[in-house]
Write a protein that holds these residues in place. Sequence first.
Motif, mmCIF file in Angstrom:
data_model
loop_
_atom_site.group_PDB
_atom_site.id
_atom_site.type_symbol
_atom_site.label_atom_id
_atom_site.label_comp_id
_atom_site.label_asym_id
_atom_site.label_seq_id
_atom_site.Cartn_x
_atom_site.Cartn_y
_atom_site.Cartn_z
ATOM 1 N N ARG A 51 0.814 -1.211 0.000
ATOM 2 C CA ARG A 51 0.000 0.000 0.000
ATOM 3 C C ARG A 51 0.849 1.263 0.000
ATOM 4 O O ARG A 51 0.441 2.301 -0.518
ATOM 5 C CB ARG A 51 -0.914 0.002 1.211
ATOM 6 C CG ARG A 51 -2.008 -1.073 1.156
ATOM 7 C CD ARG A 51 -2.879 -0.995 2.399
ATOM 8 N NE ARG A 51 -3.980 -1.949 2.341
ATOM 9 C CZ ARG A 51 -5.146 -1.710 1.787
ATOM 10 N NH1 ARG A 51 -5.367 -0.529 1.235
ATOM 11 N NH2 ARG A 51 -6.090 -2.641 1.779
ATOM 12 N N ALA A 52 2.019 1.180 0.573
ATOM 13 C CA ALA A 52 2.872 2.368 0.674
ATOM 14 C C ALA A 52 3.694 2.601 -0.589
ATOM 15 O O ALA A 52 4.211 3.695 -0.813
ATOM 16 C CB ALA A 52 3.790 2.248 1.878
ATOM 17 N N ILE A 53 3.841 1.566 -1.404
ATOM 18 C CA ILE A 53 4.667 1.676 -2.617
ATOM 19 C C ILE A 53 3.848 2.352 -3.728
ATOM 20 O O ILE A 53 2.653 2.083 -3.895
ATOM 21 C CB ILE A 53 5.139 0.281 -3.064
ATOM 22 C CG1 ILE A 53 6.039 -0.337 -2.000
ATOM 23 C CG2 ILE A 53 5.859 0.356 -4.406
ATOM 24 C CD1 ILE A 53 6.451 -1.751 -2.296
ATOM 25 N N GLY A 54 4.504 3.187 -4.479
ATOM 26 C CA GLY A 54 3.820 3.830 -5.596
ATOM 27 C C GLY A 54 4.673 4.908 -6.245
ATOM 28 O O GLY A 54 5.817 5.164 -5.841
ATOM 29 N N TRP A 55 4.118 5.547 -7.248
ATOM 30 C CA TRP A 55 4.799 6.620 -7.981
ATOM 31 C C TRP A 55 3.847 7.807 -8.098
ATOM 32 O O TRP A 55 2.635 7.632 -8.272
ATOM 33 C CB TRP A 55 5.187 6.147 -9.378
ATOM 34 C CG TRP A 55 6.388 5.254 -9.417
ATOM 35 C CD1 TRP A 55 7.659 5.606 -9.737
ATOM 36 C CD2 TRP A 55 6.430 3.860 -9.132
ATOM 37 N NE1 TRP A 55 8.496 4.536 -9.669
ATOM 38 C CE2 TRP A 55 7.768 3.434 -9.290
ATOM 39 C CE3 TRP A 55 5.480 2.917 -8.721
ATOM 40 C CZ2 TRP A 55 8.171 2.128 -9.062
ATOM 41 C CZ3 TRP A 55 5.881 1.617 -8.504
ATOM 42 C CH2 TRP A 55 7.213 1.216 -8.675
ATOM 43 N N THR A 56 4.400 8.958 -7.927
ATOM 44 C CA THR A 56 3.600 10.178 -7.991
ATOM 45 C C THR A 56 3.978 10.989 -9.229
ATOM 46 O O THR A 56 5.105 10.897 -9.731
ATOM 47 C CB THR A 56 3.820 11.045 -6.741
ATOM 48 O OG1 THR A 56 5.201 11.393 -6.644
ATOM 49 C CG2 THR A 56 3.371 10.301 -5.505
#
Length: 668
Positions: free
Chosen positions: A444-449
């Motif tokens: 859930r904390a992993i991602g790209w903005t």
Amino acid sequence: MPVPTGYVAEPRSMLGRQAAGGPRAGVSDVEASTAVNSAARVHAHHPLLGDYGMHRRTGRQMSESSHGSRSPFASIRTVSPVMMDEQNTVLGPAANLNLDAVTRAQAEAALEQTIQCPLSQTIDTAYTARIVSGEAPTEPVISAKTGRIYEKRILLKYMEEHGREPQTEHALSADDMISVDGAPPVVRPRPPTLTSVPALLSTFQNEWDAVVLETFALKQQYEQVRRELSQALYQNDAACRVVARLVRERDEARAALAALNVQVSASAEVQQKPNRADQMDVDGTPEPNGGDHKDQKDQDHGELSAEDTYYERAAETSRVLSAMRMKRETPAGLVTPEAWKTAREAQTVETLHTTTKPGIVGLDVDRSGDLALTAGLDNHAEVFSRSRDQTLATLKGHTKRVTSAAWVPNASGLSAHIVTGSADKSVRVWGPKPANSDDDASVRAIGWTKLCIIKHHNAEVVGVAVHPSNEYVASAAADGSWAVHSLQGETVVSGTVDAPVSRIAFHPDGTFLGLGTRDGQAKIVDVKQRQVLATLDVVADAEGDAAEVNGLHFSENGYYFVTTSAREAAVWDLRKQKKTKVWELKDLAPDAEAEAAFTAARFDVSGKYLAVVADRVVVLKVKGWAQLAELPVGEFPARAVAWVGDTASAVVAATMDNSLHYYEPSQE
């Protein structure tokens, strides 16, 4: 008493000439009238003259009885002749003259023949003369036995052969011929022209012959002109071919010379500055000192414009990579061709993107080989982790389908940047979240903005490509425009080509761009000069989707690049600017269905293998172009393909049912 001279004339004509004071003067009007009346009476009662004299039927009947057709002189009116003395004085009708026996016999003989006198005062002996020669006599004589007039020369010749008068049984000698002295001399009548059907037919025949001859001459001239024109066109075509070959050879020589100069310059630079080459961040890995070297470069470029900074950075990267390529060796652990012959499907992922708009049209795998980046028709891009077997992030923001997506390998794993292009005319750069660098971070904390949105183009963005320096990205649009941007969103270089673009790729050195077009061409563009260096015909004689270049990728060796269209896949040699190898569907997929088509192709990182996608994935060995494996993709067609890792440990294909298919050599 006047002595007759033997001259024969028409009384009407004589009276006319006497009235004009001619040579026959001396006869009064009364005497002339008496002579005419007497001649008419004698003429009417004469047994011979009564047949063809004053009567209208004379000429026609006599001509038809002798020649079978009407004589041209049949309408000429005949009158009784008169005799004249030595002074050309008219003595009256020959039958009323009181002459001696000899003279009277001569006059009677002259009277017993038919004389046709036209108004031109010439003696026309047409009927009697034409019995033998068919022409009016020039030296007329009278037969003493029949009273007919003949041409003396012809009559003598006939008498020598037959001994008799023509058309009679009378024997005739020279003593039986009486010479006729016509005054004035006989003038040949003019031949009839266009006065009868035979004359008309003859004239028409002559005209037709002339037309035919003229037509034949024109045809000969036409054929000669055709031959000359054909020869000229052949010579022109041969000259054009020679000129085209010379131009091509010149361009190849220039390209080879330019490549040699670049290699020599790179080698000299490496020898002069070995330490600087060793310190370069070529693969985008962070430097041990925490990036002090990059800060130093920024200080060096502080006074340069963004465009000049790009040119300097691109030239530096090109020199270093060219030098490293010369010493390039086969990567350790590279999968062997024998192993790829045992390849099979190892994993299928079916949970990507939404089902409302299914279809994956873009695919890229990071250097670790674990993360797959996909571009979908549902306006999203997704990151899938194979090790975790789940989607780590969905990149939302584009308002239309995402046409392409690529990793920016400026860092490894989850710390790398992402760039996407969309049909909404925009390019987006995505940066990792802070939690991505934490090994214990939850999904859930992993991602790209989103870092920035680049809106340079005025048409659909069809592709994005990452510069080898990992600091810039290039994009191309369907209207033929292309541009190079920094990761901060600044457009540093831009240009256009004269055709709608469908694919874009960077050359491994970063100095050139490869553009595939929708009209079946591949264009090599010099970024700095903003000009097309070469235009290659990928597809010939095709229209619509069949002409579009739907795949384009460069090999790491810098010489080869591959293109695909619906019906053909080809490998090109940049040094020669020509195709090295060509495949049709029947070559790689002989049992393919009619609607099958090539959709993508890609070299692996080592440049040793090539994957080509149609209704299956075909793995080829670059050296010799041997086919190693044929891997099925299922019911739905594949639109993208990518290699996993630096050792070609696997190949993955994306299909239109939102699935990923991983293929690996067998472990057995």
